[in-house]
Design an enzyme around this catalytic site. Structure first.
Site, PDB file in Angstrom:
ATOM      1  N   GLU A 173       0.673  -1.127  -0.124  1.00  0.00           N
ATOM      2  CA  GLU A 173      -0.100   0.192   0.096  1.00  0.00           C
ATOM      3  C   GLU A 173       1.029   1.044  -0.081  1.00  0.00           C
ATOM      4  O   GLU A 173       0.419   2.233  -0.809  1.00  0.00           O
ATOM      5  CB  GLU A 173      -0.765   0.000   1.180  1.00  0.00           C
ATOM      6  CG  GLU A 173      -1.955  -1.188   1.074  1.00  0.00           C
ATOM      7  CD  GLU A 173      -2.806  -0.742   0.027  1.00  0.00           C
ATOM      8  OE1 GLU A 173      -3.098   0.184   0.044  1.00  0.00           O
ATOM      9  OE2 GLU A 173      -3.991  -1.767   0.354  1.00  0.00           O
ATOM     10  N   ARG A 220       0.323   3.716  -3.462  1.00  0.00           N
ATOM     11  CA  ARG A 220       0.193   5.262  -3.168  1.00  0.00           C
ATOM     12  C   ARG A 220       0.955   6.518  -2.587  1.00  0.00           C
ATOM     13  O   ARG A 220       1.066   6.925  -3.299  1.00  0.00           O
ATOM     14  CB  ARG A 220      -0.916   5.011  -1.306  1.00  0.00           C
ATOM     15  CG  ARG A 220      -2.022   3.954  -1.879  1.00  0.00           C
ATOM     16  CD  ARG A 220      -2.407   4.336  -0.892  1.00  0.00           C
ATOM     17  NE  ARG A 220      -3.719   2.626  -0.333  1.00  0.00           N
ATOM     18  CZ  ARG A 220      -5.226   3.011  -0.291  1.00  0.00           C
ATOM     19  NH1 ARG A 220      -5.716   3.828  -0.204  1.00  0.00           N
ATOM     20  NH2 ARG A 220      -6.053   2.104  -0.363  1.00  0.00           N
ATOM     21  N   ASP A 237      -4.641 -10.295  -7.940  1.00  0.00           N
ATOM     22  CA  ASP A 237      -4.539  -9.523  -9.202  1.00  0.00           C
ATOM     23  C   ASP A 237      -3.962  -8.312  -9.435  1.00  0.00           C
ATOM     24  O   ASP A 237      -3.072  -8.866 -11.020  1.00  0.00           O
ATOM     25  CB  ASP A 237      -5.869  -8.596  -8.684  1.00  0.00           C
ATOM     26  CG  ASP A 237      -5.647  -8.143  -7.108  1.00  0.00           C
ATOM     27  OD1 ASP A 237      -4.559  -8.020  -6.954  1.00  0.00           O
ATOM     28  OD2 ASP A 237      -6.706  -7.185  -6.467  1.00  0.00           O
ATOM     29  N   GLU A 289     -12.032  -0.898 -10.510  1.00  0.00           N
ATOM     30  CA  GLU A 289     -11.424  -1.270 -11.334  1.00  0.00           C
ATOM     31  C   GLU A 289     -12.552  -1.280 -12.577  1.00  0.00           C
ATOM     32  O   GLU A 289     -11.809  -1.719 -14.060  1.00  0.00           O
ATOM     33  CB  GLU A 289     -11.923  -3.105 -11.011  1.00  0.00           C
ATOM     34  CG  GLU A 289     -10.474  -3.239 -10.344  1.00  0.00           C
ATOM     35  CD  GLU A 289     -10.501  -2.577  -8.464  1.00  0.00           C
ATOM     36  OE1 GLU A 289      -9.517  -1.880  -8.232  1.00  0.00           O
ATOM     37  OE2 GLU A 289     -11.427  -2.333  -8.263  1.00  0.00           O
ATOM     38  N   THR A 318      -1.095   0.662 -10.601  1.00  0.00           N
ATOM     39  CA  THR A 318      -2.268   0.140 -10.108  1.00  0.00           C
ATOM     40  C   THR A 318      -3.216   0.906  -8.560  1.00  0.00           C
ATOM     41  O   THR A 318      -4.085   0.284  -8.693  1.00  0.00           O
ATOM     42  CB  THR A 318      -2.457  -1.572  -9.432  1.00  0.00           C
ATOM     43  OG1 THR A 318      -3.447  -2.338  -8.942  1.00  0.00           O
ATOM     44  CG2 THR A 318      -1.579  -1.105  -7.693  1.00  0.00           C
TER      45      THR A 318
END
Length: 509
Positions: free
Chosen positions: A150, A154, A282, A415, A499
Site C-alpha cells: 500500500e 500510494r 490481481d 476497477e 495499480t
C-alpha cells in the site's frame, strides 16, 4: 487495491549544454543516457502542464462528452474540498462524522493519492496546497507498521507521478525517503519481500493471517514504482530489489502462468493456496504487462511480456460463461477445482487484456480484445443488477441464474471504470463512455453527501458507510475524467498507470 481486497520521445538536451559538460571531450552514449533520465525527462515534464491544458481544451466533436468531463471534475472538487475542510492532513475523510482518520499511520495518504488527479484536472490552486503540505508536513518517521504494498502504490507511486507531471523535485526527495524506509523488507533469504515493515525501526514481517507467507499481489506490485525511482535518481538499488523478486518467481513459474497467492519468503517457492485474479493475486499479473510497457517494450523487459502472455493463457483456462445469458467471468481455482465466483477487483483484467492485446499477432490480438470486451460487459452488469446500480464486492455464478451479488458492500472501487477507460481507448466505442456515465450517476445518487463521498454497506438498500477512500480520488474519478477526455490527455504511448492509477513516464530500458 488493498490487502483486504486486494514521450512521445524524450527531448534531446541542447547541444550547447552537452558541449559545456566537458569541452574537448565527447561524452559517451552511456553518460548521455544517464543524464537523460533526470535532466531530459525533467525537460519533458516542464511542458506537461502546457500540454495538458492544450489537450484538455480539445473536447472533440461531442459537446456532451465535455459536459460529462466537467461533471466528474466537479465531483473531484467536491471530494477534495470536503477533505480539506474536515480532514486536512489525515489519511482519509469520514464524511458522516465530518472528521479525519489515520488509517495508514498518519501519512496523509489522500493528499499524495490525489496529487496527480488534481494536476491532470487543472485544479492548480488545490495542487499547490497539496504540494506545500508534502514539502512542509509529510513525515515518514513514524513508529508504524506499514504495508509495503500500500505504501509503495500510494505513496511512492503518487510522489513519483507528481514529479513526472510537475518536475517538482520535492516529490522525488520524499519518494526517496519513504522508499529507503521500505527497502529492508526485501532482506529475506530468497529476496521475496515481507509484506509489512516498521517505518522507524525497519523491522519487517508478514501478516499472521498468511501463516508467515508473502502475498503474490503484494510482492509483484512494487516493480513499476521502484524501477521508476531508480531511473529518476540514478540509484539502482531500488530496481535491483524488486527485479530480484521477478527473477525468483520466474524460476518457479508454472506452465499455465498462474501462481498461488502465497509465496514462501525463505525459499521463494509457492505455498499451497488458491489461484485468483481477484484479491491477493490481481495486480501481480497487471505489473507483468505494465513493466514491459514502462520499459518501452525493449529486449531488456521481454521476460515480463513472456511471463504475462503465459498468464493470459492461464486466465483463458479460468473463463466460463454464465447461463442463460452467457456472461464471461473469471473463476477462482483451488488446486484442481474451479470456483464459480469473481471479485469485482478482478474486473481490472478486462482493461489489462485490452492494454496488452496489441502485442500479439493480429488474429490473437483481436481474440484477446474480444475477451476483454466480454469481461467488461460482465463487470458493467455487476453494477446494473443491484438496486443502487453500484456493484457489490463479490459475485457468484449459478447455473441457470447468471450472477448474484454475494458481498453487498461497495467501496467506490475503480476497477470497472478503469477497464471501461481502456476499452474506450482501444476500440473507440462510445458505448463504454455511456456505461461509465451510468456508473458515475449512480455514485452521485448514492454516495455523494454534502460533506464528501461514502461507500455503501449494502448495494441493494443503499445503506452508507463513513469513509471516503483515497483511491476514489486517485483512481475512480481520474479514470472517469480520462474516459471523457481526448486520447491526447495522458497518451498511453507516453505513460503507464500503476495499480493506484498514478501515471508514470515511459522510459526505454
Amino acid at each position: 487495491m488493498t490487502y483486504d481486497k486486494l514521450r512521445r520521445r524524450e527531448r534531446s538536451q541542447p547541444a550547447q549544454k552537452m558541449a559545456n559538460v566537458h569541452r574537448g571531450k565527447l561524452l559517451t552514449l552511456a553518460l548521455i543516457v544517464l543524464l537523460s533520465v533526470s535532466d531530459v525527462a525533467c525537460g519533458h515534464r516542464t511542458s506537461s502542464r502546457e500540454q495538458l491544458e492544450a489537450n484538455g481544451k480539445d473536447v472533440g466533436d461531442d459537446p456532451a462528452t465535455s459536459v460529462r468531463r466537467e461533471k466528474v471534475k466537479d465531483a473531484m472538487l467536491h471530494a477534495w474540498t470536503s477533505y480539506e475542510k474536515y480532514a486536512w492532513g489525515f489519511d482519509q475523510l469520514q464524511p458522516q462524522t465530518m472528521n479525519g482518520v489515520d488509517s495508514f499511520g498518519g501519512l496523509g495518504v489522500t493528499i499524495v493519492d490525489a496529487l496527480d488527479t488534481l494536476f491532470i484536472m487543472g485544479l492548480d490552486e488545490q495542487f499547490k496546497r497539496a504540494r506545500d503540505w508534502v514539502a512542509t508536513s509529510l513525515n515518514f518517521n513514524k513508529n508504524y507498521n506499514a504495508s509495503v504494498f500500500e505504501t509503495t502504490i500510494r505513496m511512492v507511486g503518487g510522489l513519483v507521478s507528481g514529479y513526472d507531471l510537475s518536475g517538482d523535485k520535492v516529490f522525488l526527495e520524499k519518494a526517496t525517503d519513504i522508499a529507503d524506509r521500505l527497502l529492508p523488507a526485501w532482506n529475506t533469504p530468497s529476496g521475496i519481500n515481507y509484506n509489512s515493515i516498521n517505518l522507524v525501526t525497519g523491522h519487517a514481517h508478514n501478516y499472521p493471517s498468511a501463516n508467515g507467507n508473502s502475498i503474490l499481489a503484494e510482492v509483484g506490485t512494487t516493480q513499476l514504482e521502484f524501477i521508476a525511482l531508480s531511473q529518476r535518481t540514478n540509484q539502482p538499488k531500488y530496481q535491483e530489489k524488486v527485479e530480484k523478486v521477478i527473477e525468483v518467481l520466474h524460476k518457479n513459474f508454472p506452465a499455465d502462468g498462474l501462481l498461488p497467492v502465497y509465496i514462501n519468503p525463505r525459499t521463494g517457492k509457492p505455498s499451497p493456496s488458491f489461484i485468483t485474479f481477484g484479491a491477493l493475486g490481481d495486480s501481480f499479473y497487471e505489473y507483468l504487462l505494465k513493466v514491459w510497457i514502462q520499459g518501452n517494450k525493449t529486449q531488456a523487459v521481454n521476460v515480463y511480456r513472456k511471463m504475462w502472455e503465459t498468464s493470459v493463457s492461464g486466465l483463458q483456462s479460468l473463463v466460463r460463461k454464465s447461463t442463460p445469458s452467457g456472461y464471461a467471468y473469471i473463476c477462482e481455482k483451488n488446486r484442481n477445482t474451479l470456483i464459480n465466483q469473481m471479485n469485482e477487483l478482478a474486473c481490472f483484467a478486462s482493461g489489462m487484456l485490452a492494454l496488452g492485446s496489441s502485442g500479439f499477432d493480429p488474429q490473437k490480438a483481436q481474440m484477446i480484445l474480444s475477451l476483454a470486451e466480454e469481461i467488461g460487459k460482465t463487470c458493467y452488469n455487476f453494477y446494473q443488477i443491484t438496486n443502487t446500480k453500484l456493484a457489490g464486492e463479490d459475485y457468484l455464478f449459478t447455473a441457470g441464474k447468471d450472477m448474484s451479488a454475494d458481498s453487498l458492500y461497495n467501496l467506490m472501487r475503480p476497477e470497472t471504470v478503469e477497464s471501461l477507460f481502456y476499452l474506450w481507448r482501444f476500440t473507440g466505442n462510445k458505448m463504454y463512455q455511456d456505461w461509465g456515465w451510468d456508473i458515475f450517476k449512480a455514485f452521485e445518487k448514492n454516495s455523494r453527501l454534502e460533506t464528501g463521498y461514502v461507500g455503501l454497506t449494502n448495494v441493494n438498500t443503499g445503506a452508507k458507510d463513513n469513509l471516503m477512500q483515497s483511491f476514489f480520488l486517485a483512481e475512480t474519478l481520474k479514470y472517469l475524467y480520462l474516459l471523457f477526455s481526448p486520447t491526447s490527455v495522458i497518451p498511453l504511448d507516453e505513460w503507464v498507470f500503476n495499480t493506484e492509477a498514478h501515471p508514470l513516464k515511459i522510459v526505454s530500458r
